[in-house]
Design a protein around this motif. Structure first.
Motif, PDB file in Angstrom:
ATOM      1  N   VAL A   1     -43.339  71.984 -30.219  1.00 15.32           N
ATOM      2  CA  VAL A   1     -42.262  71.883 -29.437  1.00 15.32           C
ATOM      3  C   VAL A   1     -41.546  73.133 -29.188  1.00 15.32           C
ATOM      4  O   VAL A   1     -41.154  73.859 -29.816  1.00 15.32           O
ATOM      5  CB  VAL A   1     -41.223  70.957 -30.259  1.00 15.32           C
ATOM      6  CG1 VAL A   1     -40.138  70.550 -29.401  1.00 15.32           C
ATOM      7  CG2 VAL A   1     -41.962  69.524 -30.651  1.00 15.32           C
ATOM      8  N   CYS A   2     -41.213  73.221 -27.719  1.00 17.73           N
ATOM      9  CA  CYS A   2     -40.696  74.536 -27.426  1.00 17.73           C
ATOM     10  C   CYS A   2     -39.098  74.307 -27.429  1.00 17.73           C
ATOM     11  O   CYS A   2     -38.658  73.273 -27.116  1.00 17.73           O
ATOM     12  CB  CYS A   2     -40.900  74.984 -26.024  1.00 17.73           C
ATOM     13  SG  CYS A   2     -40.015  76.413 -25.349  1.00 17.73           S
ATOM     14  N   GLU A   3     -38.484  74.995 -28.026  1.00 21.41           N
ATOM     15  CA  GLU A   3     -36.921  75.197 -28.492  1.00 21.41           C
ATOM     16  C   GLU A   3     -36.313  75.242 -27.433  1.00 21.41           C
ATOM     17  O   GLU A   3     -34.969  74.838 -27.181  1.00 21.41           O
ATOM     18  CB  GLU A   3     -36.529  75.764 -29.763  1.00 21.41           C
ATOM     19  CG  GLU A   3     -37.145  75.416 -31.162  1.00 21.41           C
ATOM     20  CD  GLU A   3     -37.020  76.386 -32.308  1.00 21.41           C
ATOM     21  OE1 GLU A   3     -36.828  75.905 -33.375  1.00 21.41           O
ATOM     22  OE2 GLU A   3     -37.070  77.397 -32.020  1.00 21.41           O
ATOM     23  N   GLU A   4     -36.729  76.091 -26.341  1.00 22.19           N
ATOM     24  CA  GLU A   4     -36.028  76.347 -24.902  1.00 22.19           C
ATOM     25  C   GLU A   4     -36.026  75.400 -24.060  1.00 22.19           C
ATOM     26  O   GLU A   4     -34.961  74.779 -23.714  1.00 22.19           O
ATOM     27  CB  GLU A   4     -36.559  77.593 -24.596  1.00 22.19           C
ATOM     28  CG  GLU A   4     -36.453  79.060 -25.121  1.00 22.19           C
ATOM     29  CD  GLU A   4     -34.881  79.090 -24.943  1.00 22.19           C
ATOM     30  OE1 GLU A   4     -34.231  79.686 -26.180  1.00 22.19           O
ATOM     31  OE2 GLU A   4     -34.165  79.290 -23.839  1.00 22.19           O
ATOM     32  N   CYS A   5     -37.053  75.063 -23.666  1.00 21.70           N
ATOM     33  CA  CYS A   5     -37.438  74.127 -22.488  1.00 21.70           C
ATOM     34  C   CYS A   5     -37.629  72.481 -23.114  1.00 21.70           C
ATOM     35  O   CYS A   5     -37.940  71.625 -22.378  1.00 21.70           O
ATOM     36  CB  CYS A   5     -38.454  74.777 -21.426  1.00 21.70           C
ATOM     37  SG  CYS A   5     -39.992  74.309 -22.253  1.00 21.70           S
ATOM     38  N   ARG A   6     -38.058  72.481 -24.379  1.00 22.01           N
ATOM     39  CA  ARG A   6     -38.169  71.224 -24.989  1.00 22.01           C
ATOM     40  C   ARG A   6     -39.641  70.555 -24.702  1.00 22.01           C
ATOM     41  O   ARG A   6     -39.893  69.327 -24.803  1.00 22.01           O
ATOM     42  CB  ARG A   6     -37.228  70.165 -24.383  1.00 22.01           C
ATOM     43  CG  ARG A   6     -35.824  70.434 -25.317  1.00 22.01           C
ATOM     44  CD  ARG A   6     -35.682  70.064 -26.750  1.00 22.01           C
ATOM     45  NE  ARG A   6     -34.730  70.812 -27.296  1.00 22.01           N
ATOM     46  CZ  ARG A   6     -34.646  70.994 -28.590  1.00 22.01           C
ATOM     47  NH1 ARG A   6     -35.731  70.772 -29.258  1.00 22.01           N
ATOM     48  NH2 ARG A   6     -34.044  71.849 -29.138  1.00 22.01           N
TER      49      ARG A   6
ATOM     50  N   LEU B   1     -41.582  78.924 -29.445  1.00 25.53           N
ATOM     51  CA  LEU B   1     -41.400  79.035 -27.779  1.00 25.53           C
ATOM     52  C   LEU B   1     -42.684  78.756 -27.213  1.00 25.53           C
ATOM     53  O   LEU B   1     -43.459  79.483 -27.580  1.00 25.53           O
ATOM     54  CB  LEU B   1     -41.019  80.694 -27.864  1.00 25.53           C
ATOM     55  CG  LEU B   1     -39.214  80.877 -28.058  1.00 25.53           C
ATOM     56  CD1 LEU B   1     -39.119  82.443 -27.894  1.00 25.53           C
ATOM     57  CD2 LEU B   1     -38.633  79.992 -27.283  1.00 25.53           C
ATOM     58  N   CYS B   2     -42.598  78.349 -25.956  1.00 29.10           N
ATOM     59  CA  CYS B   2     -43.928  77.979 -25.299  1.00 29.10           C
ATOM     60  C   CYS B   2     -44.095  79.471 -24.552  1.00 29.10           C
ATOM     61  O   CYS B   2     -43.048  80.273 -24.477  1.00 29.10           O
ATOM     62  CB  CYS B   2     -43.781  76.974 -24.462  1.00 29.10           C
ATOM     63  SG  CYS B   2     -42.601  76.991 -22.843  1.00 29.10           S
ATOM     64  N   GLU B   3     -45.196  79.502 -23.920  1.00 27.90           N
ATOM     65  CA  GLU B   3     -45.793  80.654 -23.438  1.00 27.90           C
ATOM     66  C   GLU B   3     -44.799  80.998 -22.038  1.00 27.90           C
ATOM     67  O   GLU B   3     -44.294  82.356 -22.037  1.00 27.90           O
ATOM     68  CB  GLU B   3     -47.123  80.419 -22.829  1.00 27.90           C
ATOM     69  CG  GLU B   3     -48.001  81.951 -22.428  1.00 27.90           C
ATOM     70  CD  GLU B   3     -48.983  81.699 -21.567  1.00 27.90           C
ATOM     71  OE1 GLU B   3     -49.544  80.478 -21.726  1.00 27.90           O
ATOM     72  OE2 GLU B   3     -49.753  82.740 -21.215  1.00 27.90           O
ATOM     73  N   LYS B   4     -44.322  80.090 -21.408  1.00 34.28           N
ATOM     74  CA  LYS B   4     -43.513  80.448 -20.282  1.00 34.28           C
ATOM     75  C   LYS B   4     -41.885  81.088 -20.769  1.00 34.28           C
ATOM     76  O   LYS B   4     -41.508  82.031 -20.496  1.00 34.28           O
ATOM     77  CB  LYS B   4     -43.144  79.093 -19.522  1.00 34.28           C
ATOM     78  CG  LYS B   4     -43.067  79.174 -17.854  1.00 34.28           C
ATOM     79  CD  LYS B   4     -43.180  77.959 -17.538  1.00 34.28           C
ATOM     80  CE  LYS B   4     -41.722  77.109 -17.941  1.00 34.28           C
ATOM     81  NZ  LYS B   4     -41.590  75.684 -17.645  1.00 34.28           N
ATOM     82  N   CYS B   5     -41.594  80.336 -21.778  1.00 36.82           N
ATOM     83  CA  CYS B   5     -40.034  80.887 -22.186  1.00 36.82           C
ATOM     84  C   CYS B   5     -40.281  81.999 -23.117  1.00 36.82           C
ATOM     85  O   CYS B   5     -39.352  82.908 -22.850  1.00 36.82           O
ATOM     86  CB  CYS B   5     -39.644  79.564 -23.416  1.00 36.82           C
ATOM     87  SG  CYS B   5     -39.115  78.182 -22.420  1.00 36.82           S
ATOM     88  N   ARG B   6     -41.425  82.360 -23.849  1.00 33.02           N
ATOM     89  CA  ARG B   6     -41.412  83.648 -24.518  1.00 33.02           C
ATOM     90  C   ARG B   6     -41.553  84.623 -23.349  1.00 33.02           C
ATOM     91  O   ARG B   6     -40.941  85.850 -23.668  1.00 33.02           O
ATOM     92  CB  ARG B   6     -42.634  83.602 -25.240  1.00 33.02           C
ATOM     93  CG  ARG B   6     -42.631  84.551 -26.430  1.00 33.02           C
ATOM     94  CD  ARG B   6     -43.935  84.645 -27.163  1.00 33.02           C
ATOM     95  NE  ARG B   6     -45.151  84.804 -26.414  1.00 33.02           N
ATOM     96  CZ  ARG B   6     -46.286  83.841 -26.366  1.00 33.02           C
ATOM     97  NH1 ARG B   6     -46.075  82.879 -27.314  1.00 33.02           N
ATOM     98  NH2 ARG B   6     -47.226  84.031 -25.563  1.00 33.02           N
TER      99      ARG B   6
HETATM  100 ZN    ZN Z   1     -40.516  76.631 -23.101  1.00 37.83          ZN
END
Ligand code: ZN
Ligand code: ZN
Length: 132
Positions: A79-84, A119-124
């Motif tokens: 689960v990405c904490e930024e974009c969920r 964090l997902c790749e995009k958000c990282r």
């Molecule tokens: Zn994300």
């Protein structure tokens, strides 16, 4: 054996057909046309019963409400904490790790729905760009 009332079996059926996470409200929305006398507390009680009997799983993915789903195919989540954004990890990829823990600690693992936050790749990448 779990005893399935009409409400319980329709809710279970809905979660199985859906193959994705649903909050209690989404479950209610999806089944109310089939069960006109249904209310939210019946939904909560049915979800609790199904969870208790291992027929569905409940997880806290950091959203405001817990999510429910059928456990017919065991899987885990990132689960990405930024974009969920929620990704699915197949149980096969985790099984080896579970087996080695079980063996090493002589412990039977019941967790069938692992939620890993990060964090997902995009958000990282977005973060990296900002810090440059
Ligand atoms: Zn994300
Ligand atoms: Zn899941």
């Amino acid at each position: 054996m779990a005893k399935l009332t009409t409400a319980r079996s329709i809710i279970l059926e809905t979660l199985e057909a859906n193959q994705k996470h649903m909050t209690a409200f989404q479950v209610y929305d999806a089944v109310k046309h089939r069960l006109p006398s249904l209310n939210m507390s019946t939904v909560y009680r049915a979800l609790e019963y199904l969870t208790h009997h291992g027929l569905i799983s409940v997880a806290d993915v950091g959203a405001s409400m817990p999510i429910y789903e059928a456990v017919s195919n065991t899987h885990h989540h990132l689960v990405c904490e930024e974009c969920r954004h929620i990704s699915i990890v197949a149980h096969d990829e985790v099984k080896e790790f579970f087996d080695s823990i079980s063996h090493k600690y002589n412990f039977t693992i019941h967790t069938n729905h692992l939620i890993l936050f990060g964090l997902c790749e995009k958000c990282r990448q977005a973060k990296d760009d900002k810090s440059e």
